[in-house]
Design a protein around this motif. Structure first.
Motif, short mmCIF file in Angstrom:
data_model
loop_
_atom_site.label_atom_id
_atom_site.label_comp_id
_atom_site.label_asym_id
_atom_site.label_seq_id
_atom_site.Cartn_x
_atom_site.Cartn_y
_atom_site.Cartn_z
N ARG A 1 -11.36 56.92 42.19
CA ARG A 1 -11.68 57.85 41.10
C ARG A 1 -12.75 57.27 40.17
O ARG A 1 -13.70 57.95 39.77
CB ARG A 1 -10.39 58.15 40.32
CG ARG A 1 -10.58 58.98 39.06
CD ARG A 1 -11.06 60.38 39.39
NE ARG A 1 -10.91 61.28 38.26
CZ ARG A 1 -11.77 61.43 37.26
NH1 ARG A 1 -12.88 60.69 37.23
NH2 ARG A 1 -11.55 62.30 36.29
N ARG B 1 0.90 54.72 27.97
CA ARG B 1 1.30 53.97 29.17
C ARG B 1 0.64 52.60 29.20
O ARG B 1 1.24 51.63 29.67
CB ARG B 1 0.96 54.76 30.43
CG ARG B 1 1.59 54.14 31.69
CD ARG B 1 1.30 54.96 32.94
NE ARG B 1 1.89 56.29 32.85
CZ ARG B 1 1.73 57.23 33.79
NH1 ARG B 1 0.98 56.98 34.86
NH2 ARG B 1 2.29 58.41 33.66
N LEU C 1 -8.54 58.32 32.43
CA LEU C 1 -8.49 59.74 32.76
C LEU C 1 -8.23 60.60 31.53
O LEU C 1 -8.04 61.81 31.65
CB LEU C 1 -7.41 60.00 33.81
CG LEU C 1 -7.63 59.36 35.19
CD1 LEU C 1 -6.49 59.71 36.13
CD2 LEU C 1 -8.96 59.78 35.78
N GLY D 1 -7.02 55.16 42.24
CA GLY D 1 -7.58 54.87 40.93
C GLY D 1 -8.95 54.25 41.04
O GLY D 1 -9.89 54.62 40.31
N LEU E 1 -2.52 60.77 40.08
CA LEU E 1 -2.77 59.55 39.32
C LEU E 1 -2.05 59.58 37.98
O LEU E 1 -1.56 58.55 37.50
CB LEU E 1 -4.27 59.35 39.12
CG LEU E 1 -5.05 58.92 40.37
CD1 LEU E 1 -6.54 58.96 40.11
CD2 LEU E 1 -4.62 57.53 40.81
N ARG E 2 -1.97 60.74 37.37
CA ARG E 2 -1.29 60.81 36.08
C ARG E 2 0.20 60.48 36.21
O ARG E 2 0.84 60.08 35.25
CB ARG E 2 -1.48 62.19 35.47
CG ARG E 2 -2.90 62.44 34.98
CD ARG E 2 -3.03 63.69 34.13
NE ARG E 2 -4.41 63.86 33.69
CZ ARG E 2 -5.29 64.64 34.30
NH1 ARG E 2 -4.94 65.34 35.37
NH2 ARG E 2 -6.54 64.73 33.84
N GLN E 3 0.75 60.64 37.42
CA GLN E 3 2.15 60.30 37.64
C GLN E 3 2.34 58.86 38.10
O GLN E 3 3.27 58.18 37.68
CB GLN E 3 2.76 61.25 38.69
CG GLN E 3 2.81 62.69 38.26
CD GLN E 3 3.44 63.57 39.32
OE1 GLN E 3 4.65 63.58 39.49
NE2 GLN E 3 2.61 64.31 40.05
N GLY F 1 -5.66 60.16 29.37
CA GLY F 1 -4.23 60.39 29.15
C GLY F 1 -3.65 59.68 27.95
O GLY F 1 -2.44 59.67 27.77
N THR G 1 -4.78 55.61 33.68
CA THR G 1 -4.36 56.77 32.90
C THR G 1 -5.21 56.94 31.65
O THR G 1 -5.63 58.05 31.28
CB THR G 1 -2.87 56.65 32.51
OG1 THR G 1 -2.09 56.48 33.69
CG2 THR G 1 -2.40 57.89 31.78
N SER H 1 1.76 63.63 46.90
CA SER H 1 1.78 64.68 45.88
C SER H 1 2.84 65.73 46.20
O SER H 1 3.59 66.17 45.31
CB SER H 1 0.40 65.35 45.79
OG SER H 1 -0.58 64.44 45.35
N ASP I 1 -6.30 63.71 40.47
CA ASP I 1 -5.97 63.32 39.10
C ASP I 1 -4.51 63.60 38.76
O ASP I 1 -3.87 62.83 38.03
CB ASP I 1 -6.88 64.04 38.10
CG ASP I 1 -8.23 63.36 37.95
OD1 ASP I 1 -8.52 62.45 38.76
OD2 ASP I 1 -8.99 63.73 37.04
N SER I 2 -3.96 64.69 39.26
CA SER I 2 -2.56 65.00 38.93
C SER I 2 -1.62 63.93 39.50
O SER I 2 -0.64 63.55 38.85
CB SER I 2 -2.18 66.37 39.47
OG SER I 2 -2.33 66.43 40.89
#
Length: 521
Positions: free
Chosen positions: A487, A517, A511, A484, A499-501, A513, A508, A454, A496-497
């Protein structure tokens, strides 16, 4: 035809007048064929003609052998004329330097020869990790292979194989029209799974031998199920399930598997395939079958009684990268536990997950604590919190006998265990252990590397020093797969931040999103 005849001009041993129109027509048909059996039959028909020039017949022997192996490989596996292929499998039987033997550039058959030599050169790099990791040799093989395939393509423009090897994308028409009632990802998923099943069935019907092999040698053939998995496990197609059963049982019927694990001494990435891929796949297909459960327990017994011991720090670990069902290699340079070792016990890990066997809980928990301790260490300059790719036996130190902690040098294919190597196997095993034992400390290396990743994504470093924190973080995209799963198991939103990347489209979506994707994937 004109191009073919031009190629023959200047051939002293096969003058233009020696190639009759009928012969030229058969050569042209063979060169333009995209199906191996069609090419083989055209060349075979040519070989049966009594009016062939002696030099042309000599060249034809070489080209026809190549065509025969491609078109009729299963018939050769038990053939006395090709003992090497029978021993090692079709692909490894012919992927060797200098195959097929050279024929003159002036030969009318030279462009067809280029098709086979060019493919073999490219396939060797794909098959051989040492070649793939060597930029000079890789470039030589690919460069020569492409040049030869270019000759084949230019001479026979209808040959789809040469064109595909050279990068031309040939469309595969849709199997189904999109259903307007379904979301885009579902239409795409139906299409790709249908085409995957088509490819799998092609291999079964055209390549699988009676003993279950597919032609790459047992060690590579057993890996195929990893790609088959969405169809094999998701849909229970009888033909595909039967093919996997035939492969798995065929391998366990060999002498090499008499002890429940291979008796062929090599590194764990390769020895583990024979049982790891077959037993694991069959435990998914036949979860209540006592035969495959027993084979999983046998592997745990080898782990407990033969392969592992307590190092000088009192930690449980594998004694070597090289071991079989009968022995462990004594060499110090090979004496590493690595992130590939979970594959050796993969069936036992699955059995443990299903049964909660208390002895497995104790020993697998101890083994993973060894790796947690290694991750916390800063020995030899390794960043604290980062899992190494190897731990050395019996001292328990980070890395192997190589000069750097991140390059253990415990195998003759150096890139295989170079950090991060197969790190996701170890992070997934740590997650499983935390889940099974209820001991969250097994996840500390995963958490630590997630924090490192991160921070790096927020402040990337250009060209970091090998072995540094930034260097490791730049190679940590593997961590998203484990995070993932964590989670979705726990609901813990701490990462989560990240994972979003880094996560795939499915995670995604879960979560919140959106589907973009997922559709892209």
């Amino acid at each position: 035809l004109a191009g073919l005849l031009v190629t023959a001009v200047g051939a002293a041993a096969t003058p233009l007048s020696a190639v009759t129109p009928v012969q030229a027509e058969l050569i042209e048909a063979a060169g333009n064929a995209s199906a191996e059996m069609e090419r083989y039959h055209s060349l075979l028909t040519l070989s049966e003609r009594e009016d062939l020039d002696p030099a042309l017949r000599s060249d034809l022997v070489i080209v026809l052998e190549a065509a025969d192996l491609y078109a009729n490989e299963r018939e050769h596996w038990d053939c006395s004329e090709h003992p090497e292929m029978a021993r090692r499998g079709f692909l490894k039987g012919y992927l060797r330097e200098g195959w097929p033997a050279e024929i003159p550039e002036s030969s009318p058959l030279h462009p067809i020869w280029c098709l086979y030599r060019g493919r073999a050169l490219i396939q060797r790099v794909i098959q051989d990790g040492n070649l793939a990791a060597n930029p000079v040799k890789r470039a030589e093989h690919f460069g020569t292979g492409r040049r030869l395939l270019g000759i084949a393509r230019d001479t026979y423009p209808a040959n789809r194989i040469a064109r595909m090897y050279l990068g031309e994308r040939l469309p595969w028409p849709p199997l189904h029209p999109p259903d307007p009632r379904a979301p885009a990802w579902a239409n795409l998923q139906r299409e790709v799974i249908g085409k995957m099943a088509h490819v799998i069935r092609w291999w079964i019907r055209h390549r699988q031998a009676p003993d279950g092999q597919f032609g790459g040698g047992w060690g590579d053939d057993v890996e195929m199920w990893r790609v088959w998995l969405p169809v094999l496990v998701g849909f229970e197609d009888p033909e595909i399930v039967e093919a996997q059963r035939r492969l798995a049982e065929g391998l366990f019927a060999t002498e090499r598997m008499r002890g429940g694990y291979t008796n062929v001494m090599t590194d764990v990435e390769h020895t583990a395939e024979d049982s790891g891929d077959t037993v694991t796949s069959m435990m998914h297909l036949l979860p209540d079958d006592p035969v495959w459960q027993g084979r999983a327990r046998r592997i745990f017994g080898l782990f407990r009684d033969l392969w592992t011991g307590r190092n000088q720090r009192g930690h449980l670990m594998f004694k070597s990268t090289y071991f079989t069902a009968d022995r462990v290699h004594p060499a110090s340079d090979l004496a590493c536990d690595t992130v590939y070792h979970p594959r050796a016990v993969q069936p036992a890990l699955l059995y443990w997950q299903r049964t909660g066997d208390p002895e497995m809980t104790e020993l697998f928990g101890e083994w993973m604590r060894t790796w947690v301790a290694a991750a916390a260490s800063e020995e030899r300059g390794k960043p604290a919190g980062v899992l190494p790719s190897a731990i050395h036996w019996p001292d328990g130190g980070v890395g192997g006998v190589g000069a750097d902690w991140w390059d253990p040098r415990n195998h003759d294919e150096p890139s295989l265990y170079l950090w991060p190597s197969a790190m996701s196997m170890m992070t997934q095993t740590l997650l499983l252990t935390a889940h099974m034992t209820g001991d969250g400390s097994h996840l500390e290396p995963v958490r630590a590397m997630a924090r490192v990743r991160s921070e790096y994504l927020e402040n990337p470093v250009e060209d970091p020093e090998p072995g540094s924190v930034a260097w490791c973080a730049s190679r940590m995209d593997f961590i998203a797969g484990t995070l993932g799963k964590y989670r979705l198991l726990t609901g813990d939103a701490e990462f989560d931040s990240l994972l979003r990347q880094d996560a795939n489209g499915y995670v995604t979506l879960r979560l919140g999103g959106g589907r973009e994707r997922l559709v892209e994937d």
